[in-house]
Enzyme design. Structure first.
Site, PDB file in Angstrom:
ATOM      1  CE1 TYR A  56      -4.422  -0.624  -0.366  1.00  0.00           C
ATOM      2  CE2 TYR A  56      -3.627  -2.676   0.587  1.00  0.00           C
ATOM      3  CZ  TYR A  56      -4.602  -1.963  -0.104  1.00  0.00           C
ATOM      4  OH  TYR A  56      -5.733  -2.596  -0.542  1.00  0.00           O
ATOM      5  CB  VAL A  92      -8.963   3.519  -3.447  1.00  0.00           C
ATOM      6  CG1 VAL A  92     -10.064   2.471  -3.315  1.00  0.00           C
ATOM      7  CG2 VAL A  92      -7.725   2.911  -4.117  1.00  0.00           C
ATOM      8  CG  ASP A  93      -7.335   7.222  -8.053  1.00  0.00           C
ATOM      9  OD1 ASP A  93      -8.185   8.124  -7.926  1.00  0.00           O
ATOM     10  OD2 ASP A  93      -7.300   6.461  -9.036  1.00  0.00           O
ATOM     11  CG  HIS A 108     -14.319  -0.296  -4.370  1.00  0.00           C
ATOM     12  ND1 HIS A 108     -13.992  -0.633  -5.662  1.00  0.00           N
ATOM     13  CD2 HIS A 108     -15.490  -0.920  -4.107  1.00  0.00           C
ATOM     14  CE1 HIS A 108     -14.937  -1.439  -6.151  1.00  0.00           C
ATOM     15  NE2 HIS A 108     -15.854  -1.616  -5.222  1.00  0.00           N
ATOM     16  CB  CYS A 119     -11.473   2.435  18.416  1.00  0.00           C
ATOM     17  SG  CYS A 119     -10.441   3.571  17.475  1.00  0.00           S
ATOM     18  CB  CYS A 136      -5.431   3.409  16.570  1.00  0.00           C
ATOM     19  SG  CYS A 136      -6.739   4.469  17.173  1.00  0.00           S
ATOM     20  CB  ALA A 219     -12.746   8.573 -19.973  1.00  0.00           C
TER      21      ALA A 219
HETATM   22 ZN   LIG Z   1      -8.297   2.855  17.553  1.00  0.00          ZN
END
Ligand SMILES: [Zn+2]
Length: 232
Positions: A56, A92-93, A108, A119, A136, A219
């Site tokens: 990632y 997702v970019d 997504h 959490c 976290c 496109a």
């Molecule tokens: Zn957390």
């Protein structure tokens, strides 16, 4: 389209590919001989979070250097020209938001966000400290805030998108092959609601027999042409 007040747009990997972002499918999707299906799953993350995070981080770096293309900018103009507009993206970019699109729903998730496994809190990736895995403040492990293979799409996003689509005048389906569910159901749902459907893609897709119009080509060329015609 000139009579359309309410415009719905669905975009997929094809529109990002024109910015040089490799698609998940095919040989372009390979990284260190792993395919996306080996890495973008909850099982892969449970087994080896370091490896998945490494992938990632590599993708985030690649995407950070990519720029929105004329297709992204044409959709910003289309939003400005229409009375009511919703852009649902499978990407997702973050490139639609980078270009300036405002009413964007992400089916997504977003690669530049993290989500805590304990959490559930969501934060920007920039706030995460990797040593080597990000955690976290609550102590839970952070994962990318994206939808992985075998996971459910965010229910609130999907219901919001369908609510808008129900009363739209036209639905443009752009750069998606129509094989990824549930986005693949959009043309059928649109047709059942009496919404005109336009597909823009490099080649014919499984949804081509369902849509009203298929326009074949990049496109980044077709969307600016449409916007130009609408301005006259
Ligand atoms: Zn957390």
């Amino acid at each position: 389209m000139k009579d359309s007040k309410k415009i719905f747009v669905l975009t997929g990997a094809g529109i990002s590919a024109e910015s040089g972002i490799p698609t998940f499918r095919g040989k372009d999707g390979l990284w260190k001989n792993y395919s996306a299906t080996d890495l973008a799953t909850p099982e892969a993350f449970n087994r080896n979070p370091e490896l998945v995070w490494e992938w990632y981080r590599w993708r985030q770096d690649l995407i950070t250097r990519a720029k929105p293309n004329p297709a992204h900018f044409a959709l910003v103009e289309l939003e400005n020209l229409s009375e009511s507009f919703l852009l649902l993206t499978q990407n997702v970019d973050n490139l639609h938001q980078c270009a300036g699109s405002k009413n964007v729903l992400e089916l997504h998730g977003n690669i530049f966000r993290t989500r805590c496994l304990k959490c559930g809190s969501i934060d920007k990736i920039d706030n995460a400290v990797f040593k080597p895995l990000p955690h976290c403040p609550c102590g839970g492990l952070l994962r990318p805030d994206v939808v992985w293979f075998g996971e459910a799409i965010p229910y609130d996003v999907w219901t919001k998108a369908l609510k808008f689509l129900n009363s739209a005048d036209v639905a443009i389906i752009c750069g998606t092959s129509g094989v990824v569910w549930p986005a693949a159901a959009i043309p059928e749902i649109a047709k059942n609601c009496g919404v005109k459907t336009i597909e823009i893609n490099l080649e014919l897709t499984p949804i081509s027999p369902i849509v009203d119009i298929s326009i074949l080509g990049p496109a980044g060329k077709i969307l600016p042409e449409i916007v130009k015609l609408l301005r006259h």
